[in-house]
Design an enzyme around this catalytic site. Structure first.
Site, short mmCIF file in Angstrom:
data_model
loop_
_atom_site.label_atom_id
_atom_site.label_comp_id
_atom_site.label_asym_id
_atom_site.label_seq_id
_atom_site.Cartn_x
_atom_site.Cartn_y
_atom_site.Cartn_z
N ARG A 12 -1.00 -0.67 1.20
CA ARG A 12 -1.23 -2.63 1.39
C ARG A 12 -1.85 -2.16 -0.06
NH1 ARG A 12 -5.47 -2.87 5.45
NH2 ARG A 12 -4.70 -2.62 7.19
N TYR A 41 -2.07 -0.84 -6.63
CA TYR A 41 -1.90 0.29 -6.48
C TYR A 41 -1.38 1.40 -6.88
CZ TYR A 41 -7.04 -2.23 -6.40
OH TYR A 41 -7.44 -3.37 -6.31
N ARG A 81 -7.62 -7.83 -14.79
CA ARG A 81 -7.77 -8.78 -13.70
C ARG A 81 -8.36 -9.95 -13.65
NH1 ARG A 81 -7.14 -4.53 -9.74
NH2 ARG A 81 -7.28 -6.22 -8.31
O1 CA2 Z 1 -8.14 0.06 -10.26
C1 CA2 Z 1 -8.92 0.90 -9.87
O2 CA2 Z 1 -8.95 2.23 -9.37
C2 CA2 Z 1 -10.40 0.16 -9.00
O3 CA2 Z 1 -11.67 0.91 -9.08
C3 CA2 Z 1 -9.64 0.04 -7.63
C4 CA2 Z 1 -10.87 -1.46 -6.52
C5 CA2 Z 1 -10.99 -2.21 -7.30
O4 CA2 Z 1 -12.37 -3.12 -6.57
C6 CA2 Z 1 -12.14 -2.37 -8.54
O5 CA2 Z 1 -12.20 -3.78 -9.37
C7 CA2 Z 1 -10.43 -1.66 -9.73
C8 CA2 Z 1 -10.36 -1.72 -5.20
C9 CA2 Z 1 -9.44 -0.02 -4.64
C10 CA2 Z 1 -9.09 -1.00 -3.16
O6 CA2 Z 1 -7.78 -0.19 -3.22
C11 CA2 Z 1 -6.96 -0.66 -2.09
C12 CA2 Z 1 -5.79 0.36 -2.11
C13 CA2 Z 1 -4.87 -0.34 -1.28
C14 CA2 Z 1 -5.37 -1.38 -0.39
C15 CA2 Z 1 -6.42 -2.19 -0.56
C16 CA2 Z 1 -7.23 -1.53 -1.53
#
Ligand code: CA2
Length: 146
Positions: free
Chosen positions: A21, A26, A110
């Site tokens: 997702r 990401y 962000r």
């Molecule tokens: O950018 C990053 O690596 C984060 O640590 C990722 C976190 C976010 O809460 C941080 O603010 C920044 C979120 C990880 C969740 O990853 C997902 C990947 C695909 C779909 C949904 C969530």
């Protein structure tokens, strides 16, 4: 391999969803694909890595607490706990192990709430916004502290 040559890589909540997702934020790689790249770099650098992911704050805290017994340094993407977890910050400070904070996205570009990292003050430094390269740069940085 001696403890000093081992790096523990920790991933926080929802990072198991990578590649499935929100690829616009990401990227398209799954956590497993990222892990393969980390293992390949570790081999090149001559270090051993262990990579773990958990959605549970308590489990991450336990892993950080226990890390100095087996590992010489940490690379951590604490995901959402970056912005909320005093427990993780306290565990990192108490463990006293050199740690590098990494993020796939640039948390400073962000939402406001992502700009604050509660762990930033207890790690060596932060690498944020380089996609999968954040982990690879993080590993290179951590290795300098072994
Ligand atoms: O950018 C990053 O690596 C984060 O640590 C990722 C976190 C976010 O809460 C941080 O603010 C920044 C979120 C990880 C969740 O990853 C997902 C990947 C695909 C779909 C949904 C969530």
């Amino acid at each position: 391999m001696a403890k000093k040559k081992k790096v523990l890589i920790l991933n926080g909540p929802n990072l198991n969803l990578l590649g499935k997702r929100q690829p616009e934020i990401y990227g398209r790689l799954t956590l497993e694909q990222i892990n393969r790249k980390i293992h390949a770099l570790a081999k090149e650098l001559g270090v051993e890595v262990e990579i773990r992911q958990s959605n549970s704050e308590g489990e991450l805290v336990n892993w950080v607490q226990e890390s100095p017994k087996q590992f010489g340094a940490l690379v951590i993407n604490a995901a959402a706990y970056t912005h909320s977890s005093v427990a993780l910050r306290d565990a990192l400070a108490a463990a006293g192990i050199p740690a590098v904070e990494v993020h796939i996205s640039n948390i400073h570009k962000r939402e406001e709430f992502r700009k604050q990292s509660l762990i930033a003050e207890v790690v060596i430094g932060q690498i944020t916004g380089f996609g999968v390269q954040s982990y690879l740069l993080g590993l290179r940085a951590a290795v300098e502290y072994l």
